[in-house]
Enzyme design. Structure first.
Site, PDB file in Angstrom:
ATOM      1  N   CYS A 174       1.092  -1.774   0.078  1.00 17.23           N
ATOM      2  CA  CYS A 174       0.298  -0.210   0.343  1.00 17.23           C
ATOM      3  C   CYS A 174       0.995   1.457   0.011  1.00 17.23           C
ATOM      4  O   CYS A 174       1.058   1.675  -0.563  1.00 17.23           O
ATOM      5  CB  CYS A 174      -1.846   0.294   0.862  1.00 17.23           C
ATOM      6  SG  CYS A 174      -0.108   0.105   2.933  1.00 17.23           S
ATOM      7  N   HIS A 224      -1.909   0.713   7.008  1.00 20.45           N
ATOM      8  CA  HIS A 224      -2.469   1.302   5.787  1.00 20.45           C
ATOM      9  C   HIS A 224      -2.744   2.573   5.026  1.00 20.45           C
ATOM     10  O   HIS A 224      -3.224   2.899   6.516  1.00 20.45           O
ATOM     11  CB  HIS A 224      -3.972   0.074   5.860  1.00 20.45           C
ATOM     12  CG  HIS A 224      -4.499  -0.756   4.133  1.00 20.45           C
ATOM     13  ND1 HIS A 224      -3.937  -1.247   3.330  1.00 20.45           N
ATOM     14  CD2 HIS A 224      -5.714   0.331   3.211  1.00 20.45           C
ATOM     15  CE1 HIS A 224      -4.049  -1.118   2.507  1.00 20.45           C
ATOM     16  NE2 HIS A 224      -5.458  -0.408   2.580  1.00 20.45           N
ATOM     17  N   HIS A 236      -6.893   1.815  -3.269  1.00 19.94           N
ATOM     18  CA  HIS A 236      -5.178   0.878  -2.383  1.00 19.94           C
ATOM     19  C   HIS A 236      -5.360  -0.203  -2.943  1.00 19.94           C
ATOM     20  O   HIS A 236      -5.701  -0.778  -3.490  1.00 19.94           O
ATOM     21  CB  HIS A 236      -6.482   1.071  -0.975  1.00 19.94           C
ATOM     22  CG  HIS A 236      -6.960   0.086  -0.477  1.00 19.94           C
ATOM     23  ND1 HIS A 236      -7.486  -0.981   0.159  1.00 19.94           N
ATOM     24  CD2 HIS A 236      -8.308  -0.506  -1.442  1.00 19.94           C
ATOM     25  CE1 HIS A 236      -8.608  -1.319   0.888  1.00 19.94           C
ATOM     26  NE2 HIS A 236      -8.821  -1.044  -0.928  1.00 19.94           N
TER      27      HIS A 236
END
Length: 270
Positions: A174, A224, A236
């Protein structure tokens, strides 16, 4: 101190000096780095782009003298970037040629006047002239234009598989996706999502805009990050790079029918 550049598609950076160790990040083609310490068969290096450190196999490094290193280092900020996920290049060394693919986000140096090949050290690379682009200066563009440009670059990577430690089109995590993406607008970000969270200013959820960053985690700890794509979606890397619904409580996965990541904050970088 030894100086070097990555002339491979990418070089794995590991947490320990052994092949079985976790890959924490990667050096991309065109990244300069310095060797901080050595073991038999291993270099402990720092990547100039973001200060990230890790172990690499010594054979993967192309060593430079200090003058050559400084030339590359000085040119890095404005070096053309590979703009397509996988770009075929022909590599010629001592009259012998072979092919490989460079990843999106790789830096190239020494283009000829026509722009169809470049030379780095003892190698010649023939490259399609439409496959690279100069990074733009975010300060010279409207936010709307810059966001549109960034989303165009980002969506070229749709469905790229998730890879822990990856920063390239051959697999990315990510924060690796976000870090490499922002190269295209001249913004240097830290490698990990928890450190990326320290950059920019926080904005309320109902004031978020395209290309803000959304950070997620548990009990205030960020683990994240994703790119706000529009008022209701986020792009993402989780399993693969894809769109999901962005809600005030977090990421809602329609496929799974649940909130998969708890929202901590929205940050604006430009």
């Amino acid at each position: 101190m030894k100086y070097a550049i990555c002339l491979q598609v990418f070089i794995p950076m590991r947490t320990e000096a052994k092949e079985a160790a976790e890959m924490s990040s990667q050096l991309l083609f065109g990244d300069t780095f310095r060797v901080l310490k050595e073991l038999p068969r291993w270099y402990y290096v720092v990547r100039d782009y973001d200060g990230d450190e890790g172990w690499i196999d010594w054979k993967t490094a192309t060593l430079l003298d200090e003058d050559r290193y400084n030339i590359y280092l000085k040119a890095s900020a404005n070096a053309p970037l590979v703009r397509q996920p996988y770009v075929p290049v022909t590599i010629t060394e001592n009259g012998h040629s072979g092919q490989t693919h460079l990843s999106w986000g790789s830096r190239i140096f020494g283009l000829d006047d026509i722009g169809v090949y470049f030379k780095m050290e003892h190698l010649r690379f023939d490259i399609p002239p439409t496959s690279y682009i100069q990074p733009v200066d975010v300060t010279t563009m409207s936010r709307k234009a810059c966001s549109k440009y960034l989303l165009q670059q980002a969506q070229l990577l749709l469905n790229i598989p998730y890879l822990w430690g990856g920063v390239s089109a051959f697999g990315l995590d990510c924060s690796g996706f976000i870090q490499t993406l922002f190269r295209f607008i001249g913004i240097t970000l830290p490698r990990n999502s928890s450190r990326q969270f320290e950059v920019g200013r926080e904005v309320p959820f109902d004031q978020k805009l395209e290309c803000d960053l959304a950070f997620f985690g548990h009990e205030g700890r960020v683990n994240h990050v994703g790119l706000v794509a529009d008022r209701n979606r986020i792009l993402h890397a989780s399993g693969l790079l894809h769109f999901d619904e962005l809600r005030e409580e977090g990421i809602y996965s329609e496929r799974r029918g649940e909130i998969t990541h708890q929202l901590i904050a929205i940050k604006r970088l430009f």
